[in-house]
Write an enzyme that holds these catalytic residues in place. Structure first.
Site, PDB file in Angstrom:
ATOM      1  N   ASP A   1      -4.527   0.566  -9.156  1.00 53.39           N
ATOM      2  CA  ASP A   1      -6.031   0.568  -9.702  1.00 53.39           C
ATOM      3  C   ASP A   1      -6.289  -0.244 -11.153  1.00 53.39           C
ATOM      4  O   ASP A   1      -6.877  -0.722 -11.046  1.00 53.39           O
ATOM      5  CB  ASP A   1      -7.091   1.700  -9.311  1.00 53.39           C
ATOM      6  CG  ASP A   1      -6.379   1.970  -7.504  1.00 53.39           C
ATOM      7  OD1 ASP A   1      -6.069   1.627  -7.078  1.00 53.39           O
ATOM      8  OD2 ASP A   1      -6.705   2.704  -6.478  1.00 53.39           O
TER       9      ASP A   1
ATOM     10  N   GLU B   1       0.798  -1.204  -0.079  1.00 53.10           N
ATOM     11  CA  GLU B   1       0.338   0.116   0.257  1.00 53.10           C
ATOM     12  C   GLU B   1       0.867   0.925  -0.072  1.00 53.10           C
ATOM     13  O   GLU B   1       1.870   1.359   0.813  1.00 53.10           O
ATOM     14  CB  GLU B   1      -0.642  -0.104   1.064  1.00 53.10           C
ATOM     15  CG  GLU B   1      -2.371   0.708   1.052  1.00 53.10           C
ATOM     16  CD  GLU B   1      -3.279  -0.550   0.197  1.00 53.10           C
ATOM     17  OE1 GLU B   1      -2.794  -0.109  -1.132  1.00 53.10           O
ATOM     18  OE2 GLU B   1      -3.906  -1.165   0.623  1.00 53.10           O
TER      19      GLU B   1
ATOM     20  N   GLY C   1     -15.797   5.352  -2.181  1.00 47.63           N
ATOM     21  CA  GLY C   1     -15.250   5.542  -1.571  1.00 47.63           C
ATOM     22  C   GLY C   1     -15.529   4.324  -0.256  1.00 47.63           C
ATOM     23  O   GLY C   1     -14.404   5.308   1.190  1.00 47.63           O
TER      24      GLY C   1
ATOM     25  N   GLU D   1      -7.336  10.415 -14.206  1.00 49.49           N
ATOM     26  CA  GLU D   1      -7.677  10.497 -12.886  1.00 49.49           C
ATOM     27  C   GLU D   1      -6.335  11.645 -12.409  1.00 49.49           C
ATOM     28  O   GLU D   1      -6.881  12.049 -11.737  1.00 49.49           O
ATOM     29  CB  GLU D   1      -6.847   8.737 -12.338  1.00 49.49           C
ATOM     30  CG  GLU D   1      -7.314   9.179 -10.463  1.00 49.49           C
ATOM     31  CD  GLU D   1      -8.479   8.417 -10.138  1.00 49.49           C
ATOM     32  OE1 GLU D   1      -9.439   7.925 -10.904  1.00 49.49           O
ATOM     33  OE2 GLU D   1      -9.152   9.115  -8.820  1.00 49.49           O
TER      34      GLU D   1
ATOM     35  N   SER E   1     -13.788   4.012  -9.137  1.00 52.52           N
ATOM     36  CA  SER E   1     -13.091   5.025  -9.913  1.00 52.52           C
ATOM     37  C   SER E   1     -12.168   4.371 -10.782  1.00 52.52           C
ATOM     38  O   SER E   1     -12.784   4.825 -12.393  1.00 52.52           O
ATOM     39  CB  SER E   1     -12.131   6.097  -9.699  1.00 52.52           C
ATOM     40  OG  SER E   1     -12.397   6.894  -7.990  1.00 52.52           O
TER      41      SER E   1
HETATM   42  C1  GLA Z   1      -5.135   5.047  -4.245  1.00 51.55           C
HETATM   43  C2  GLA Z   1      -4.565   4.635  -5.322  1.00 51.55           C
HETATM   44  C3  GLA Z   1      -3.230   4.000  -5.921  1.00 51.55           C
HETATM   45  C4  GLA Z   1      -2.434   4.038  -4.187  1.00 51.55           C
HETATM   46  C5  GLA Z   1      -3.419   3.146  -2.905  1.00 51.55           C
HETATM   47  C6  GLA Z   1      -2.620   3.160  -1.975  1.00 51.55           C
HETATM   48  O1  GLA Z   1      -6.124   2.908  -4.237  1.00 51.55           O
HETATM   49  O2  GLA Z   1      -5.900   5.392  -6.696  1.00 51.55           O
HETATM   50  O3  GLA Z   1      -2.601   4.268  -6.750  1.00 51.55           O
HETATM   51  O4  GLA Z   1      -1.778   4.563  -4.541  1.00 51.55           O
HETATM   52  O5  GLA Z   1      -4.024   4.290  -3.172  1.00 51.55           O
HETATM   53  O6  GLA Z   1      -1.767   1.767  -2.278  1.00 51.55           O
END
Ligand code: GLA
Length: 355
Positions: free
Chosen positions: A162, A27, A112, A150, A118
């Protein structure tokens, strides 16, 4: 305005889907050129489109009640940022004009929640337009364009995880991704384990500033260390030259990258320990957890049959992911939600979906 046909008076020309994702570990590493390990979830966005017969884009999202009739060069808000943001990156990349479209979207990925609602909309939108206009666009490039939409049009300086997960991952195996080289491979879940995802009941908003602030802190830390990014911090002794928050942020990133690589070699028990450590690091060093999420993580970690649990996604609310002994997921999910609700939260199970 429930479906495409009733909204626009004709059937769609193209229908496209794209899933949300849950990140198992890794993360806040993607914008530091690091490693991530997401897996797609069943919840997905569905986009339907057709050519519009006037000069405007007509966007409809029955779930949120949004409807926009927009000239292609309109100032963007709400859903318009995501959708026209995608059209605009396609226009820029292919040097084309996306013709006026009728556009309809519905998604089962909760917003959220840290599950990439998204990215699912962006990837489904790009897939739909790719098909309608017959564009030559592979899945990796498509993810990169989604990330650009984005970053530029939605205004969240996110990494690539993502959109890559939504574009190339599946629900059966996790996707190990090196966000620097975009090298990737499928990784089976540890034998005898399953995934449980529970929403803490608190929604997050990544455009609020906390996310961008973390990213800026990481860039500042790597600048001070003379590195291109924190990915290249291999001598952990260098952390001692940093101070205060920058030191903590950088320590999270380097230890998290290391945890992802170790997770790839781990059995369920060890994988779970790494998830627990990841959560502590996100809470204490990275400062992106909130009380409702910490409480849920603790409740899950205390259940029999749970190997480990952590917040997932950008943080500041949203979901918790747990690795659970196969066959115990529903029982653990029910008990954890019940105990969390007893503390006054409105949490609910998201994966596996209950209905
Ligand atoms: C969001 C962002 C990702 C990543 C996560 C944290 O989901 O869109 O790119 O940075 O937070 O790991």
């Amino acid at each position: 305005m429930n479906d495409f046909q009733t909204t626009f008076g004709h059937p769609p020309q193209v229908t496209a889907h794209a899933p949300g994702r849950v990140n198992l570990i890794g993360e806040h590493t993607d914008y530091n050129d690091g490693f991530v390990l997401p897996i797609a979830i069943e919840q997905a966005a569905t986009v339907m489109i057709s050519f519009s017969h006037d000069s405007q884009h007509h966007l409809v999202a029955p779930d949120t009640g949004e409807r926009y009739d927009l000239m292609p060069d309109a100032k963007l808000e709400g859903l318009g940022k995501y959708v026209l943001g995608c059209f605009r990156v396609l226009e820029e990349h292919f040097k084309i004009t996306v013709p006026p479209l009728n556009y309809w979207v519905r998604s089962t990925v909760p917003t959220g929640s840290g599950l990439s609602s998204s990215a699912a909309i962006e990837v489904a939108t790009l897939r739909a337009v790719r098909e309608l206009l017959n564009l030559e666009l592979d899945d990796v490039k498509l993810a990169q364009l989604g990330q650009r939409a984005e970053n530029v049009w939605v205004g969240v300086p996110c990494g690539i995880m993502d959109q890559m997960a939504s574009s190339v991952a599946n629900t059966q195996t996790a996707l190990f991704l090196d966000t620097l080289t975009l090298e990737m491979r499928s990784v089976s879940l540890p034998a005898g384990s399953e995934i449980l995802v529970i929403h803490s009941g608190v929604s997050h908003e990544l455009s609020d500033g906390g996310y961008a602030e973390r990213r800026a802190q990481c860039e500042e830390a790597s600048r001070l260390l003379g590195l291109k990014s924190l990915r290249f911090l291999t001598d952990w002794g260098q952390l001692s030259t940093l101070e205060g928050k920058l030191k903590k942020r950088a320590r999270h990133v380097v230890t998290e990258n290391d945890r992802v690589l170790r997770a790839l070699e781990s059995d369920a028990g060890h994988f779970g320990i790494l998830m627990n450590e990841s959560h502590s690091s996100l809470r204490d060093d990275y400062g992106v957890s909130v009380r409702a999420v910490d409480d849920l993580v603790e409740i899950l970690q205390a259940q029999g049959g749970v190997y480990g649990a952590r917040m997932t996604g950008g943080g500041f609310g949203g979901c918790v992911v747990a690795l659970v002994r196969a066959g115990r997921v529903l029982e653990v999910g029910r008990r954890a939600v019940e105990q969390h609700r007893a503390l006054g939260y409105a949490g609910r199970q998201v994966v596996p979906p209950l209905e």
